[in-house]
Design an enzyme around this catalytic site. Structure first.
Site, PDB file in Angstrom:
ATOM      1  CE  LYS A 156       7.314  -4.751   6.891  1.00  0.00           C
ATOM      2  NZ  LYS A 156       7.292  -3.255   6.740  1.00  0.00           N
ATOM      3  CB  ALA A 172       9.558  -5.653   3.568  1.00  0.00           C
ATOM      4  CG  ASP A 229       8.626  -3.763  -1.473  1.00  0.00           C
ATOM      5  OD1 ASP A 229       9.367  -3.643  -0.308  1.00  0.00           O
ATOM      6  OD2 ASP A 229       7.392  -3.092  -1.506  1.00  0.00           O
ATOM      7  CG  ASP A 247      -0.465  -0.115   2.445  1.00  0.00           C
ATOM      8  OD1 ASP A 247       0.731  -0.419   2.909  1.00  0.00           O
ATOM      9  OD2 ASP A 247      -1.157   0.067   3.222  1.00  0.00           O
TER      10      ASP A 247
END
Ligand code: F0G
Length: 458
Positions: A258, A217, A215, A125
């Site tokens: 994370k 994480a 991305d 998001d």
């Protein structure tokens, strides 16, 4: 007898948590306008809102904190982080940022402009928010299998090469600054991307002259799934798998909250100096000088240590087995959960849980509130509220999946907590037919509305 699985650590420090009564929770959630983000943490017993920044650091990370160098420029902590990133990911250039969305903000400031298209696998998001904030469009190219929660597919985070190539063919490449591969793919359920898919997406994108950005994480969890599910990698170490994954990309953004197991922190990794230089300007403007970028020296030290711990096989086995333990308790009781289980969370399929609720009444949010009322367990809606309105038409976007995510913090809860969570949700499952109505929105922000939305019961 085969020896059972057991945690790869023992506990040295504990934090008390408290149970509450249902009548208290009814009052608290009403005062919170039925938005779980508005609850105070002491109103929650088991907090599965997120696995982001909520993990337990190790004794080694805490001792690294004491060695932090707080110099403004050129701190030894910066070099410790730089060396760890180069060693673990292979990216020689990097910029520290205060968290993952800050890394997106800096990198996209250098790469994304109005009218651009950014294809990827179910963008997270904040990633989507940063793309749309720049009046660009995120194009979801995730494989269709990802949207059937009952289907057993080993890599539901994969990108559909045909969907991706259609984007490349339809639009001029100058309008496509990058492809984003999210590992693991949070929005599609913490589902991994296979090495083969990463390799093919990278080859296709580079053939069209488009950069590949990870991305990252939960990159270590992705590597664990590759080792477990992609036969060619069964005997390859996690660290080697990680290096190979990143070798196919031009840059990475990282939320270190994370898989680097810190409470705060992030970074961007770059292959080329040119892009690093361009992004450095924005880093200085938004985050801080390029050798600290919003992080304290002690936090950079803990992050560097965390990158090593987060990529240990035994740690990953412990973590992902705990997620699967919760998943199995729920699945065995008939609760509709996404299958296979994700790396960081169990995703409950709210449409199958409450099939009688209309989508306009926010099905997943209704389920998340019921779970809180039942046991003081906080999950999070990944459904219509989070999907937000279409930036052009301002209509609600109804995603394929309405999920309640139960994200498990790293090294934090025991399996007894997981059994408690499962029992709470199974109780809700047993009285599901009594849940007749959902919610309507009474207050919302123009972007990323789920964090602050106010609701009332219908
Ligand atoms: N990308 C992914 C895949 C994420 O899951 C997150 C954060 C971010 C980027 C942004 O990182 O929070 O450090 O700014 N996910 C958290 C979650 C918030 O609960 O899944 P951040």
């Amino acid at each position: 007898m085969e020896l059972p699985f057991a945690e790869s650590y023992k506990i040295k420090m504990v934090e008390p948590i408290q149970r509450s009564h249902r009548h208290e929770r009814e009052q608290w959630i009403k005062e919170a306008h039925y938005n779980l983000f508005n609850l105070r943490s002491d109103q929650v017993f088991v907090d599965l809102l997120t696995d982001s920044g909520t993990g337990a650091m190790s004794d080694r990370q805490w001792s690294e904190m004491m060695l932090g160098d707080e110099s403004y420029a050129g701190a030894s902590s910066y070099y410790k982080m730089k060396n760890a990133i180069a060693d673990i990911t292979g990216f020689e250039f990097f910029l520290p940022t205060h968290q993952g969305r800050a890394a997106e903000n800096v990198l996209f400031s250098a790469m994304v402009k109005e009218g651009d298209l950014v294809p990827g696998n179910s963008h997270f998001d904040t990633t989507k928010g940063h793309i749309e904030f720049r009046k660009a469009t995120a194009v979801d190219c995730t494989i269709d299998e990802a949207f059937d929660t009952t289907l057993d597919h080993p890599f539901k985070g994969n990108i559909d090469l045909e969907k991706l190539e259609n984007v490349f063919k339809k639009y001029p490449v100058e309008k496509i600054p990058m492809v984003i591969i999210t590992i693991t793919c949070n929005t599609s359920g913490g589902q991994p991307v296979s090495m083969q898919n990463i390799r093919e997406v990278s080859a296709l994108s580079h053939r069209y002259g488009v950069k590949v950005v990870f991305d990252s994480a939960r990159f270590a969890e992705n590597a664990y799934f590759i080792k477990k599910r992609e036969p060619a990698y069964a005997e390859i170490s996690i660290r080697k798998i990680v290096r190979e994954m990143f070798s196919y990309g031009d840059a990475m953004t990282m939320s270190s909250k994370k898989d680097a197991i810190v409470n705060m922190g992030g970074f961007i990794g770059f292959r080329e100096e040119e892009l690093f230089q361009k992004a450095s300007v924005f880093n200085i403007m938004f985050e801080g000088f390029i050798t600290y970028g919003g992080m304290s020296g002690r936090d950079m030290n803990a992050l560097a240590q965390g990158l090593y711990e987060g990529t240990e096989f035994d740690y990953l086995e412990t973590r992902i087995s705990q997620v699967a333990y919760l998943g199995k308790l729920l699945k065995d009781a008939g609760v509709p959960v996404q299958y296979p289980f994700g790396g960081h969370a169990i995703f409950v399929d709210a449409k199958r849980f409450l099939p009688h609720l209309p989508k306009e009444q926010y099905i997943a949010q209704s389920l998340a509130v019921e779970l809180y009322l039942e046991g003081g367990v906080r999950g999070v809606e990944i459904g219509t509220i989070m999907a937000d309105r279409d930036p052009v038409t301002r209509e609600n976007r109804y995603p394929n999946l309405e999920m309640v995510r139960l994200a498990i913090p790293r090294r934090t809860y025991t399996n007894n907590h997981m059994a408690y969570v499962a029992a709470s949700l199974i109780n809700v499952w047993e009285r599901r037919s009594e849940i007749r109505t959902g919610f309507r929105i009474v207050k919302e922000a123009p972007i990323l509305r789920h964090f602050t939305v106010g609701l009332e019961k219908i």
